[in-house]
Every structure is written in C-alpha cells, then in structure tokens.
Design an enzyme around this catalytic site. Structure first.
Site, PDB file in Angstrom:
ATOM      1  N   LYS A   1      -1.794 -61.815 -55.945  1.00  0.00           N
ATOM      2  CA  LYS A   1      -0.775 -60.581 -55.345  1.00  0.00           C
ATOM      3  C   LYS A   1      -0.875 -60.862 -54.089  1.00  0.00           C
ATOM      4  O   LYS A   1       0.459 -60.775 -53.108  1.00  0.00           O
ATOM      5  CB  LYS A   1      -0.709 -59.022 -55.105  1.00  0.00           C
ATOM      6  CG  LYS A   1      -0.165 -57.977 -54.494  1.00  0.00           C
ATOM      7  CD  LYS A   1      -0.094 -56.919 -54.675  1.00  0.00           C
ATOM      8  CE  LYS A   1      -1.212 -56.296 -53.444  1.00  0.00           C
ATOM      9  NZ  LYS A   1      -1.004 -56.151 -51.584  1.00  0.00           N
ATOM     10  N   ASP A   2      -1.643 -61.058 -53.504  1.00  0.00           N
ATOM     11  CA  ASP A   2      -2.443 -61.941 -51.940  1.00  0.00           C
ATOM     12  C   ASP A   2      -2.420 -63.578 -52.710  1.00  0.00           C
ATOM     13  O   ASP A   2      -2.984 -64.277 -52.177  1.00  0.00           O
ATOM     14  CB  ASP A   2      -2.872 -61.809 -51.299  1.00  0.00           C
ATOM     15  CG  ASP A   2      -2.958 -59.806 -50.630  1.00  0.00           C
ATOM     16  OD1 ASP A   2      -2.901 -59.883 -49.571  1.00  0.00           O
ATOM     17  OD2 ASP A   2      -3.729 -59.333 -51.446  1.00  0.00           O
TER      18      ASP A   2
ATOM     19  N   ARG B   1      -2.447 -49.610 -50.707  1.00  0.00           N
ATOM     20  CA  ARG B   1      -1.141 -48.932 -49.434  1.00  0.00           C
ATOM     21  C   ARG B   1      -0.538 -48.170 -50.044  1.00  0.00           C
ATOM     22  O   ARG B   1       0.156 -47.405 -49.596  1.00  0.00           O
ATOM     23  CB  ARG B   1      -0.261 -50.087 -48.950  1.00  0.00           C
ATOM     24  CG  ARG B   1      -1.242 -50.857 -47.800  1.00  0.00           C
ATOM     25  CD  ARG B   1      -0.360 -51.885 -46.855  1.00  0.00           C
ATOM     26  NE  ARG B   1      -1.340 -52.126 -45.533  1.00  0.00           N
ATOM     27  CZ  ARG B   1      -1.761 -53.492 -46.483  1.00  0.00           C
ATOM     28  NH1 ARG B   1      -1.907 -54.041 -47.116  1.00  0.00           N
ATOM     29  NH2 ARG B   1      -2.623 -54.012 -44.930  1.00  0.00           N
TER      30      ARG B   1
ATOM     31  N   MET C   1     -12.090 -54.690 -50.205  1.00  0.00           N
ATOM     32  CA  MET C   1     -11.757 -53.435 -49.219  1.00  0.00           C
ATOM     33  C   MET C   1     -11.773 -52.073 -49.019  1.00  0.00           C
ATOM     34  O   MET C   1     -11.085 -51.410 -48.602  1.00  0.00           O
ATOM     35  CB  MET C   1     -10.897 -53.986 -47.420  1.00  0.00           C
ATOM     36  CG  MET C   1     -10.456 -55.349 -47.099  1.00  0.00           C
ATOM     37  SD  MET C   1      -9.611 -55.525 -45.911  1.00  0.00           S
ATOM     38  CE  MET C   1      -8.049 -55.104 -46.502  1.00  0.00           C
ATOM     39  N   GLY C   2     -11.806 -51.494 -49.965  1.00  0.00           N
ATOM     40  CA  GLY C   2     -12.439 -50.662 -50.382  1.00  0.00           C
ATOM     41  C   GLY C   2     -10.647 -50.245 -51.436  1.00  0.00           C
ATOM     42  O   GLY C   2     -10.320 -51.232 -51.797  1.00  0.00           O
ATOM     43  N   ALA C   3     -10.901 -49.012 -51.172  1.00  0.00           N
ATOM     44  CA  ALA C   3      -9.736 -47.739 -51.501  1.00  0.00           C
ATOM     45  C   ALA C   3      -9.287 -49.151 -52.884  1.00  0.00           C
ATOM     46  O   ALA C   3      -7.766 -48.666 -53.528  1.00  0.00           O
ATOM     47  CB  ALA C   3      -8.544 -48.561 -51.186  1.00  0.00           C
ATOM     48  N   LEU C   4     -10.433 -49.329 -54.490  1.00  0.00           N
ATOM     49  CA  LEU C   4     -10.219 -49.605 -55.219  1.00  0.00           C
ATOM     50  C   LEU C   4      -8.939 -49.077 -56.339  1.00  0.00           C
ATOM     51  O   LEU C   4      -8.754 -48.109 -56.256  1.00  0.00           O
ATOM     52  CB  LEU C   4     -10.983 -49.917 -56.282  1.00  0.00           C
ATOM     53  CG  LEU C   4     -12.058 -50.742 -55.033  1.00  0.00           C
ATOM     54  CD1 LEU C   4     -13.827 -50.331 -56.634  1.00  0.00           C
ATOM     55  CD2 LEU C   4     -12.549 -51.654 -54.826  1.00  0.00           C
TER      56      LEU C   4
ATOM     57  N   GLN D   1      -8.895 -59.240 -39.438  1.00  0.00           N
ATOM     58  CA  GLN D   1      -7.822 -59.106 -40.473  1.00  0.00           C
ATOM     59  C   GLN D   1      -6.282 -58.296 -40.128  1.00  0.00           C
ATOM     60  O   GLN D   1      -5.361 -58.952 -40.685  1.00  0.00           O
ATOM     61  CB  GLN D   1      -8.206 -59.406 -42.097  1.00  0.00           C
ATOM     62  CG  GLN D   1      -7.945 -58.437 -42.756  1.00  0.00           C
ATOM     63  CD  GLN D   1      -8.638 -59.059 -44.043  1.00  0.00           C
ATOM     64  OE1 GLN D   1      -9.492 -59.233 -43.945  1.00  0.00           O
ATOM     65  NE2 GLN D   1      -8.162 -58.281 -44.834  1.00  0.00           N
TER      66      GLN D   1
ATOM     67  N   HIS E   1      -8.515 -54.549 -58.735  1.00  0.00           N
ATOM     68  CA  HIS E   1      -9.482 -54.956 -58.249  1.00  0.00           C
ATOM     69  C   HIS E   1      -9.924 -55.061 -59.643  1.00  0.00           C
ATOM     70  O   HIS E   1     -11.386 -55.420 -59.516  1.00  0.00           O
ATOM     71  CB  HIS E   1     -10.274 -53.578 -57.198  1.00  0.00           C
ATOM     72  CG  HIS E   1      -9.110 -53.914 -55.679  1.00  0.00           C
ATOM     73  ND1 HIS E   1      -8.760 -52.709 -55.013  1.00  0.00           N
ATOM     74  CD2 HIS E   1      -9.074 -55.011 -55.012  1.00  0.00           C
ATOM     75  CE1 HIS E   1      -8.874 -52.665 -54.109  1.00  0.00           C
ATOM     76  NE2 HIS E   1      -8.795 -54.496 -53.999  1.00  0.00           N
TER      77      HIS E   1
HETATM   78  O1  PAF Z   1      -7.712 -59.091 -49.759  1.00  0.00           O
HETATM   79  C1  PAF Z   1      -8.628 -58.481 -49.768  1.00  0.00           C
HETATM   80  O2  PAF Z   1      -8.924 -56.999 -50.254  1.00  0.00           O
HETATM   81  C2  PAF Z   1      -9.281 -58.656 -48.247  1.00  0.00           C
HETATM   82  O3  PAF Z   1      -8.484 -59.328 -47.651  1.00  0.00           O
HETATM   83  C3  PAF Z   1     -10.662 -59.594 -48.719  1.00  0.00           C
HETATM   84  C4  PAF Z   1     -10.719 -60.995 -49.554  1.00  0.00           C
HETATM   85  C5  PAF Z   1     -11.328 -58.758 -49.032  1.00  0.00           C
HETATM   86  C6  PAF Z   1     -10.974 -60.139 -47.251  1.00  0.00           C
HETATM   87  O4  PAF Z   1     -11.422 -58.786 -46.617  1.00  0.00           O
END
Ligand code: PAF
Length: 281
Positions: free
Chosen positions: A150-151, A188, A29-32, A60, A36
């Site tokens: 992390k997720d 974040r 979702m960017g903000a790398l 989401q 990432h």
């Molecule tokens: O983990 C994330 O950044 C988001 O949940 C993902 C997998 C890019 C889906 O929008």
C-alpha cells in the site's frame, strides 16, 4: 508473547534466539489490522523468530494533527498478534528510548525516489521513515523485513535505503490487503465515518477502471479520466494521480513495452488522507 520496551531488553531477547532459524522483522506503527497481520503471517512462514515493532515515529509526520490523532491501541494490537502466534516478540519503545533527548531526522539521498508523489506532498516524510527503519534494522539485525505494498513508494525507498547504507537484510514487499468493499486497509480507516468508509471504496474502483483503460488509452488520458471522476465525487478530494515506472517512480512520459507501470492516488476523505495504488501491466 514477549513484550520488550527498551533497547537493552530487545538485545537480551535477541541474544536468546537461535539465529540459524531466521529472524524476521515487521515494523509497524501499531493500530494493527488485517494488512499488518498478513505481513506477520508471511514473516512467520519464512522465519522461526519474529519481532514486530510498534512505534509511532514522530519524524515521519509532517502534520502535527495527524501525529496527535494517530491511533495508539497497544492492548488490542498485542491481542491480535497473540491470535496469530504466541511466539512473537513485540518491541514497543518510547520516543525517548529511540531518539534520546533530540528527535532528529537523518537526511538521505534516495536518488529522486522521494521527490515525487508522497515526497512532494509530505515534506521530509521519507527521511523520517528512513531514519526509523535504519534504526530498527540496526537494533534487530533481521534476515528479512516485511513492508506492505500500500505504501509502495515507501517500499522502494526502503530497498534503496538498504542498498545505499549497505544493510544486510532482505526487504520483502507484500500485496495490499483490502476491506470487503475494496478500500485498502489502513489504520486511518478507523477515523472515517461508517458512511465514508463505504464511499472511499470509490478510490479502488476508479483505479481498477484506470487499469482497464491503460490497456488501450494513453497515460495522460487515463489520468485525466481519474481526475474527472474525483471531480464529480464531492466527498473525496484528489491530491494526486500519478502513473510511474515501478522501479524508478519516474512519472510516465510515453508508454514503453518493457517497463512496468503503477498508478498511485492520494485523496482526502473527511480530512483524512488515504492512499492506494495498482499495478497497471
Ligand atoms: O509503514 C509504516 O507503518 C511506517 O512507515 C514504518 C515502516 C513502520 C516506519 O515507521
């Protein structure tokens, strides 16, 4: 670096690739940040062709403010990616391009994986993640797709998604990358004050001690201890501590020898929601 914004441009880029060389997708979702970049580097080591998607997916977010405040830093993101490799293709569509005129979430049966932890506290979050990940996998059709641990719950749900939808892709989980303090890297973190960014390292410190305790104490005792530590820490508000089976994400009842467990935490710092987890055995 190739930057494509529409599905048509993406399809045209994909048709120019030599598919025998492997195609890796890194959805973001960017903000790398370095977390990432670790996914991107892993993807580069395993595939000749790389697509990094940058898309802040509205379906989401259960919290409007969180969506509105989500950092959008495309220029900085592409500069970071260029620093890793010039051969990356960045796919950065608009919301309209992905969802046309109705932003709609598909409903999945993730067989309970989405009912605990993040799913319990973030309504419909995983249906939103499933919707966008399925869409991206469909558009890109990669051999491999990369997600951070992390997720961890998201990672398990995406593995379930590709199984139930029969999507021919290998889902690859990559270890959590941490700041020097131990705080798990997250987009974040940028929203935390300098002081809180240091303070929030408490989350990982507590998880590390919980892991040690898990070797000799019951899961309940360990979770009670974590709760008591957060209770004493006035700047961090614990939302949950959970210890689960890593595969089913079922909360632990009684420790069993042949099962792998993980501890998960969500906590608020300066109204910003942070998550982290650790393998316990
Ligand atoms: O983990 C994330 O950044 C988001 O949940 C993902 C997998 C890019 C889906 O929008």
């Amino acid at each position: 670096m190739v930057l494509v914004r529409t599905k048509k441009e993406l399809a045209s880029h994909l048709s120019s690739l030599d598919k025998t060389k492997g195609l890796g997708l890194v959805p973001t979702m960017g903000a790398l940040h370095k977390g990432h970049l670790a996914l991107v580097k892993k993807a580069i080591s395993e595939n000749e062709n790389i697509i990094v998607s940058i898309f802040v997916n509205p379906t989401q977010f259960n919290n409007k403010e969180d969506l509105e405040k989500y950092p959008q830093t495309l220029e900085a993101d592409t500069a970071l990616l260029k620093g890793v490799s010039d051969a990356i293709c960045v796919f950065t569509p608009t919301v309209e391009e992905i969802y046309a005129d109705k932003v709609k979430t598909k409903l999945y049966d993730f067989e309970g994986l989405d009912k605990v932890m993040e799913g319990e506290f973030r309504d419909d979050h995983f249906n939103g993640v499933g919707t966008i990940v399925e869409t991206l996998l469909d558009l890109v059709n990669p051999d491999n797709a990369y997600f951070g641990e992390k997720d961890f719950q998201q990672l398990q749900i995406i593995k379930k998604l590709v199984a139930i939808e029969n999507i021919p892709v290998k889902i690859i989980g990559c270890p959590i990358v941490r700041e020097a303090s131990g705080l798990a890297m997250s987009s974040r973190n940028e929203r935390l004050s300098e002081n809180m960014r240091k303070e929030a390292a408490f989350i990982y410190k507590t998880l590390k001690t919980a892991k040690k305790k898990f070797g000799t104490e019951s899961a309940k005792k360990v979770m009670d201890w974590v709760e008591s530590q957060f209770h004493k820490h006035h700047d961090l508000d614990l939302e949950y501590i959970s210890i689960t089976d890593v595969d089913t994400l079922t909360p632990i009842q009684k420790k069993q020898k042949n099962i792998k467990y993980r501890a998960f935490v969500a906590a608020y710092a300066e109204n910003i929601r942070l998550i982290d987890n650790i393998a316990l055995n």
